[in-house]
Enzyme design. Structure first.
Site: not given
Length: 113
Positions: A10-12, A15
């Site tokens: 969920r963390c940019m 990712r």
């Protein structure tokens, strides 16, 4: 040499760091640390590899949002990270005896094979 990433999908930044590894042809061991939180021994090892104190690995915004008390020592910070893995800064990439935070994602390049 194996590469491990402590990842939160969920963390940019997490990712982006994972994508950076994959673009280099690296298939890392992906640890979804919110599902499988690191224990005290693992956290101590990560901190040593990162060259950080426990408090430096804590996401202050998430720590505050959870209403957690300010620990008095290293052991207290580690205990809170074990109990509340959401407060652990991410992503963490480990290669051998070294580790880097993927903030920014390019910072992991210096330890990649």
């Amino acid at each position: 040499m194996s590469v491990t990433i402590y990842h939160n999908p969920r963390c940019m930044k997490s990712r982006q760091t994972l994508a950076r590894l994959e673009e280099r042809g690296i298939e890392p061991n992906v640890v979804l640390y919110l599902d499988s939180p690191p224990d005290e021994k693992t956290l101590k090892g990560l901190l040593k590899k990162l060259g950080l104190k426990a408090e430096q690995l804590v996401r202050k915004k998430d720590h505050k949002a959870l209403g957690l008390a300010q620990p008095e020592d290293e052991a207290g910070w580690i205990a809170q990270m074990v109990a509340h893995p959401k407060i652990i800064e991410r992503p963490i990439v480990v290669v051998g005896k070294e580790a880097r935070l993927g903030r920014p994602p390019e910072s992991v390049d210096e330890i990649l094979p």
